[in-house]
Design a protein around this motif. Sequence first.
Motif, PDB file in Angstrom:
ATOM      1  N   SER A   1      24.432  86.648  10.902  1.00 21.65           N
ATOM      2  CA  SER A   1      23.237  87.170  10.240  1.00 21.65           C
ATOM      3  C   SER A   1      21.965  86.654  10.895  1.00 21.65           C
ATOM      4  CB  SER A   1      23.264  86.817   8.751  1.00 21.65           C
ATOM      5  OG  SER A   1      24.315  87.504   8.100  1.00 21.65           O
ATOM      6  N   THR A   2      21.977  85.418  11.377  1.00 24.19           N
ATOM      7  CA  THR A   2      20.815  84.891  12.097  1.00 24.19           C
ATOM      8  C   THR A   2      20.563  85.721  13.348  1.00 24.19           C
ATOM      9  OG1 THR A   2      21.218  82.645  11.275  1.00 24.19           O
ATOM     10  CG2 THR A   2      19.833  82.873  13.231  1.00 24.19           C
ATOM     11  N   THR A   3      21.629  86.059  14.067  1.00 20.34           N
ATOM     12  CA  THR A   3      21.483  86.906  15.255  1.00 20.34           C
ATOM     13  C   THR A   3      20.863  88.243  14.896  1.00 20.34           C
ATOM     14  OG1 THR A   3      23.436  85.872  16.258  1.00 20.34           O
ATOM     15  CG2 THR A   3      22.735  87.991  17.159  1.00 20.34           C
ATOM     16  N   ILE A   4      21.342  88.858  13.825  1.00 20.32           N
ATOM     17  CA  ILE A   4      20.814  90.162  13.424  1.00 20.32           C
ATOM     18  C   ILE A   4      19.352  90.051  13.005  1.00 20.32           C
ATOM     19  CG2 ILE A   4      21.011  91.963  11.659  1.00 20.32           C
ATOM     20  CD1 ILE A   4      24.049  91.614  11.834  1.00 20.32           C
ATOM     21  N   ARG A   5      18.978  88.978  12.338  1.00 23.35           N
ATOM     22  CA  ARG A   5      17.564  88.797  11.956  1.00 23.35           C
ATOM     23  C   ARG A   5      16.673  88.629  13.180  1.00 23.35           C
ATOM     24  NH1 ARG A   5      19.898  85.128   7.778  1.00 23.35           N
ATOM     25  NH2 ARG A   5      20.059  86.360   5.875  1.00 23.35           N
ATOM     26  N   VAL A   6      17.197  87.969  14.213  1.00 26.39           N
ATOM     27  CA  VAL A   6      16.435  87.873  15.468  1.00 26.39           C
ATOM     28  C   VAL A   6      16.262  89.261  16.072  1.00 26.39           C
ATOM     29  CG1 VAL A   6      16.524  87.026  17.847  1.00 26.39           C
ATOM     30  CG2 VAL A   6      17.061  85.474  15.963  1.00 26.39           C
ATOM     31  N   LEU A   7      17.322  90.060  16.070  1.00 29.45           N
ATOM     32  CA  LEU A   7      17.243  91.408  16.634  1.00 29.45           C
ATOM     33  C   LEU A   7      16.283  92.292  15.840  1.00 29.45           C
ATOM     34  CD1 LEU A   7      21.024  92.026  17.423  1.00 29.45           C
ATOM     35  CD2 LEU A   7      19.215  91.407  19.037  1.00 29.45           C
ATOM     36  N   LEU A   8      16.184  92.058  14.539  1.00 27.21           N
ATOM     37  CA  LEU A   8      15.286  92.837  13.694  1.00 27.21           C
ATOM     38  C   LEU A   8      13.835  92.370  13.809  1.00 27.21           C
ATOM     39  CD1 LEU A   8      17.467  93.126  10.476  1.00 27.21           C
ATOM     40  CD2 LEU A   8      16.746  95.029  11.937  1.00 27.21           C
ATOM     41  N   GLY A   9      13.599  91.256  14.507  1.00 28.89           N
ATOM     42  CA  GLY A   9      12.245  90.729  14.606  1.00 28.89           C
ATOM     43  C   GLY A   9      11.814  89.960  13.386  1.00 28.89           C
ATOM     44  N   LEU A  10      12.760  89.573  12.545  1.00 29.31           N
ATOM     45  CA  LEU A  10      12.442  88.784  11.346  1.00 29.31           C
ATOM     46  C   LEU A  10      12.415  87.293  11.649  1.00 29.31           C
ATOM     47  CD1 LEU A  10      14.694  90.679   8.772  1.00 29.31           C
ATOM     48  CD2 LEU A  10      12.248  91.009   9.222  1.00 29.31           C
ATOM     49  N   LEU A  11      13.107  86.879  12.696  1.00 30.61           N
ATOM     50  CA  LEU A  11      13.115  85.491  13.138  1.00 30.61           C
ATOM     51  C   LEU A  11      12.771  85.447  14.622  1.00 30.61           C
ATOM     52  CD1 LEU A  11      16.403  84.082  11.528  1.00 30.61           C
ATOM     53  CD2 LEU A  11      14.061  83.612  10.787  1.00 30.61           C
ATOM     54  N   ARG A  12      12.079  84.396  15.010  1.00 27.33           N
ATOM     55  CA  ARG A  12      11.762  84.195  16.419  1.00 27.33           C
ATOM     56  C   ARG A  12      12.655  83.088  16.962  1.00 27.33           C
ATOM     57  NH1 ARG A  12       5.614  83.668  18.725  1.00 27.33           N
ATOM     58  NH2 ARG A  12       6.098  84.131  20.922  1.00 27.33           N
ATOM     59  N   PRO A  13      13.416  83.335  18.020  1.00 25.17           N
ATOM     60  CA  PRO A  13      14.290  82.290  18.553  1.00 25.17           C
ATOM     61  C   PRO A  13      13.473  81.124  19.100  1.00 25.17           C
ATOM     62  CG  PRO A  13      14.213  84.155  20.053  1.00 25.17           C
ATOM     63  CD  PRO A  13      13.495  84.580  18.818  1.00 25.17           C
ATOM     64  N   ASP A  14      14.077  79.937  19.043  1.00 24.79           N
ATOM     65  CA  ASP A  14      13.410  78.761  19.597  1.00 24.79           C
ATOM     66  C   ASP A  14      13.371  78.817  21.118  1.00 24.79           C
ATOM     67  OD1 ASP A  14      13.151  77.802  17.002  1.00 24.79           O
ATOM     68  OD2 ASP A  14      15.061  76.726  17.093  1.00 24.79           O
TER      69      ASP A  14
END
Length: 312
Positions: free
Chosen positions: A57-70
Amino acid sequence: MTTTHPSLSRPTATHPVISARALTKTFGTVRALDGLDLTIGHGEVHGFLGPNGAGKSTTIRVLLGLLRPDSGTVQMFRRDPWKDAVELHRRLAYVPGDVEIWPHLTGGEVIDMFLRLRGNYSARRRNALIDRFELDPRKKARTYSKGNRQKVALIAALAADVDLLLLDEPTAGLDPLMEAVFQEVIREKKEDGTSVLLSSHILSQVEALSDRVSIIRAGRIVESGSLTDLRHMTRTTVEVETAQPADAIAQLDGVHSFRTEAGRTVFDVDGDRVSQVMSALAPLGVRSLIAHPPTLEQLLMRHYGDAPAARH
């Protein structure tokens, strides 16, 4: 057919739909993504497997632009999901595993609102999907079961004219009949060139639909490839009845768990040793032989059979 937004590049074999390299993401002391690599091509259904807390789910949130990877790099359609989220969301649809919708609207009103916000959809397809998923669009959403709420989200996503579907446990709460309908529709979307990232605990669903599979553990992809490729990397179970004793097979490289059950010899053999073992069995007078290819569950257990508690 899908519609390409003019400012975004059409995916090709050279430029995949999704390309993530060495992604990391930390929440406090928890490292949710730990150097994750993921590539998904045009028109590919890609299974994404791992237990809760593995990082799906973290990966999907990154793909959705909801999270920015470090750290690391990620692109969809050669764009940055964090910087270009608005443009990219015109090209994708997302279905989570736990859908919450406005309780005072009808199911049909919710579907129509999502589709009008997107703008590119087929009313004919919308109506056909409502029929296929056997949803009553006139009922208020507050009366819907979990499965019917899931149908609303699926219909809104599948009726949209998009190039990418991000599906995170999309059929949670659906009965087996509706699961079969879902699989049919995903195959149709694939034929139209739509790419799909499918995160699911239903292994039979992933086996039936996926061109390739990635297994994630502790925020890192530990195996990725077609099911055929992955099966060659693990063990096949063999049940054989021979005219002569087969005890010598137990000494061959790649043979494991050799045993006798009800007069039959049973053992596991590494994928890259199957041909050698078959050659050794032939002179023993094979009367019957059954080979069971490794299941997706066995592939997962290879990595998770001794797994520590999942991360949050």
